[in-house]
Design an enzyme around this catalytic site. Structure first.
Site, PDB file in Angstrom:
ATOM      1  N   ASN A 228       0.839  -1.201   0.000  1.00 57.38           N
ATOM      2  CA  ASN A 228       0.000   0.000   0.000  1.00 57.38           C
ATOM      3  C   ASN A 228       0.876   1.253   0.000  1.00 57.38           C
ATOM      4  OD1 ASN A 228       0.465   0.936   2.858  1.00 57.38           O
ATOM      5  ND2 ASN A 228      -0.277  -1.131   3.236  1.00 57.38           N
ATOM      6  N   LYS A 363     -10.237  -2.925  18.916  1.00 50.94           N
ATOM      7  CA  LYS A 363      -8.865  -3.432  19.041  1.00 50.94           C
ATOM      8  C   LYS A 363      -8.334  -3.303  20.468  1.00 50.94           C
ATOM      9  CE  LYS A 363      -7.946  -2.501  14.175  1.00 50.94           C
ATOM     10  NZ  LYS A 363      -6.939  -2.743  13.141  1.00 50.94           N
TER      11      LYS A 363
HETATM   12  N1  CTP Z   1      -3.443  -2.636  12.114  1.00 52.58           N
HETATM   13  C1  CTP Z   1      -2.940  -3.770  12.720  1.00 52.58           C
HETATM   14  N2  CTP Z   1      -2.883  -4.942  12.018  1.00 52.58           N
HETATM   15  C2  CTP Z   1      -3.350  -4.993  10.754  1.00 52.58           C
HETATM   16  C3  CTP Z   1      -3.894  -3.846  10.146  1.00 52.58           C
HETATM   17  C4  CTP Z   1      -3.934  -2.682  10.862  1.00 52.58           C
HETATM   18  O1  CTP Z   1      -2.524  -3.714  13.883  1.00 52.58           O
HETATM   19  N3  CTP Z   1      -3.278  -6.126  10.094  1.00 52.58           N
HETATM   20  C5  CTP Z   1      -3.436  -1.389  12.897  1.00 52.58           C
HETATM   21  C6  CTP Z   1      -2.867  -0.201  12.156  1.00 52.58           C
HETATM   22  O2  CTP Z   1      -1.453  -0.132  12.333  1.00 52.58           O
HETATM   23  C7  CTP Z   1      -3.547   0.962  12.807  1.00 52.58           C
HETATM   24  C8  CTP Z   1      -4.909   0.382  13.180  1.00 52.58           C
HETATM   25  O3  CTP Z   1      -4.752  -1.031  13.188  1.00 52.58           O
HETATM   26  O4  CTP Z   1      -2.929   1.389  13.974  1.00 52.58           O
HETATM   27  C9  CTP Z   1      -5.999   0.757  12.242  1.00 52.58           C
HETATM   28  O5  CTP Z   1      -5.639   0.376  10.947  1.00 52.58           O
HETATM   29  P1  CTP Z   1      -6.662   0.509   9.737  1.00 52.58           P
HETATM   30  O6  CTP Z   1      -5.988   0.040   8.488  1.00 52.58           O
HETATM   31  O7  CTP Z   1      -7.245   1.880   9.749  1.00 52.58           O
HETATM   32  O8  CTP Z   1      -7.787  -0.452  10.198  1.00 52.58           O
HETATM   33  P2  CTP Z   1      -8.221  -1.875   9.765  1.00 52.58           P
HETATM   34  O9  CTP Z   1      -8.201  -2.726  10.975  1.00 52.58           O
HETATM   35  O10 CTP Z   1      -7.424  -2.338   8.609  1.00 52.58           O
HETATM   36  O11 CTP Z   1      -9.734  -1.652   9.398  1.00 52.58           O
HETATM   37  P3  CTP Z   1     -10.480  -1.177   8.042  1.00 52.58           P
HETATM   38  O12 CTP Z   1      -9.849  -1.892   6.905  1.00 52.58           O
HETATM   39  O13 CTP Z   1     -11.888  -1.600   8.291  1.00 52.58           O
HETATM   40  O14 CTP Z   1     -10.352   0.310   7.953  1.00 52.58           O
END
Ligand code: CTP
Length: 420
Positions: A228, A363
């Site tokens: 990404n 989370k």
């Molecule tokens: N995060 C994580 N593990 C993942 C993906 C994300 O710990 N596999 C963490 C990111 O580092 C960030 C938080 O979760 O601190 C939110 O990440 P985000 O990408 O906004 O959320 P997602 O859980 O991926 O949710 P969505 O795709 O529904 O936005």
């Protein structure tokens, strides 16, 4: 040391790391080694950042660089002799300048000068200043490898460290005498950052902070991967800010994420290729950490299978990728957190705060920092950001817009002050 020469106080959220030096009074002692030419760059960097830099030079240093170089770069007087009155100052410099300074940086520090410091000799202006001065010190040794490795020098350095001097490492590399080995002076940018760290109050000293940043990658053959757009600029800013506040800092970065330069003591960088790798590194680093700032953008999906070698585009249909979910790092770590503060980051295209608050709950976080993804306000790859920090106890703190470093500094300041 404590309480002498109180400075103007902690600057509030500087735009850049060296902004911490603005308005601070730094005495730079230059002693006689070839690396004296690099001290000119150091003086320039600190003066450009807004520090008041006064330079004291030994006679040997003046054989390498002229005092005029330093006075031109700093706009401040340069002292060379014990009986000088630089800039028409009435008092003798070794008394008045030692009182004036908030930080004494010696760069380059020759073997001879370090020996004088260790033994309290004061037969010229820089050594007299050093003896009269009572505040924090930063020494950047520079010498031939043989001199550096000599037990006499090692003992002098150990003495100085034991007295609280911050002594920078002398990296291995080519030396001016034509040999290779330890003894090179640290780079000016690194010395200036150490100066900023020493002078900035150490609000997080004695604490360990883990920061993640940048994008992870999930390979579908040996050459290609899914990833990404996260640049790691915010992760790097958080790591730098935590380190500058005195924390022992570990930055876990994606393979291509922006990272702080090497060589800063107390700031380590480890790279994680995949989301599973990042989870493992973060899990190992978690016990005892004061905070985990989870700024990485881990790849959320990985190909179910990975081909060996490089899939050829000729001879056959294009491959169809089936994806699986990668582990959610924060959700996996939150049950193991102990006393560690967990901070998530949420880049959202719409319903910013509601979606971020939902992630905070789901989370099991203490804080979530929300920012706008997409559109002209997007922080992806940008130097600037605006955040809203939400806490599990219902607090809401807008941060920025401003540089990512400023936002990182404000965010960490809020955490350090126990903001809720
Ligand atoms: N995060 C994580 N593990 C993942 C993906 C994300 O710990 N596999 C963490 C990111 O580092 C960030 C938080 O979760 O601190 C939110 O990440 P985000 O990408 O906004 O959320 P997602 O859980 O991926 O949710 P969505 O795709 O529904 O936005």
């Amino acid at each position: 040391m404590g309480g002498r020469n109180p400075g103007p106080g902690l600057p509030v959220a500087p735009d850049r790391p060296l902004g911490l030096l603005a308005g601070r009074r730094i005495l730079l002692t230059v002693t006689g080694g070839v690396a004296a030419y690099k001290a000119a760059e150091l003086a320039r960097l600190m003066a450009k950042a807004g520090a008041l830099v006064r330079v004291a030079m030994t006679e040997a240093a003046r054989r390498f660089v002229a005092p005029l170089t330093f006075s031109s770069l700093t706009g401040q007087p340069v002292a060379t002799g014990l009986w000088d009155r630089p800039g028409g100052l009435p008092a003798i410099p070794h008394v008045s300048w030692a009182e004036w300074a908030e930080l004494l940086v010696t760069a380059p520090a020759t073997a001879d000068f370090l020996a004088k410091l260790a033994h309290g000799l004061a037969d010229d202006l820089p050594s007299s200043l050093a003896l009269a001065y009572g505040g924090p010190r930063l020494d950047a040794p520079a010498m031939n490898a043989g001199m550096f490795l000599n037990p006499a020098t090692a003992a002098n350095l150990a003495t100085l460290r034991a007295r609280g001097h911050r002594v920078l490492g002398s990296p291995e590399g080519p030396l001016a005498c034509g040999t290779e080995g330890p003894g090179r002076m640290a780079e000016p940018g690194e010395i200036a950052l150490e100066a900023a760290r020493l002078i900035s109050g150490g609000r997080l000293s004695g604490r360990r902070v883990v920061v993640t940043g940048g994008a992870t990658r999930e390979a579908w053959d040996d050459i290609r991967f899914l990833s990404n757009r996260s640049s790691g600029l915010m992760g790097r800013a958080l790591a730098e800010a935590a380190w500058l506040m005195g924390a022992e800092t570990l930055y876990l970065a994606g393979p291509a994420a922006a990272a702080p330069g090497p060589g800063l003591d107390g700031l380590s960088v480890a790279r994680a290729e995949t989301t599973a790798d990042l989870l493992e590194l973060a899990r190992e680093a978690l016990p005892g950490a004061w905070a985990l700032l989870m700024n990485a953008a881990p790849a959320d999906f990985a190909p179910e299978t990975r081909a060996r070698g490089k899939i050829s585009k000729t001879g056959g249909d294009p491959p169809v990728l089936r994806l699986r979910r990668t582990p959610d790092i924060l959700s996996s770590l939150s049950p193991l957190r102990g006393g560690t503060i967990l901070v998530g980051f949420a880049a959202e295209e719409a319903d910013l705060e509601a979606r971020a608050a939902d992630k905070l709950r789901r989370k099991g976080l203490d804080y979530v920092a929300a920012d706008q993804a997409g559109g002209p306000e997007s922080a992806f790859g940008s130097e600037a950001i605006a955040l809203t920090l939400l806490s599990a106890r219902g607090g809401r703190l807008p941060i920025g817009p401003g540089t990512k470093f400023r936002a990182a500094w404000e965010l960490l300041s809020a955490l350090a002050s126990g903001w809720e």
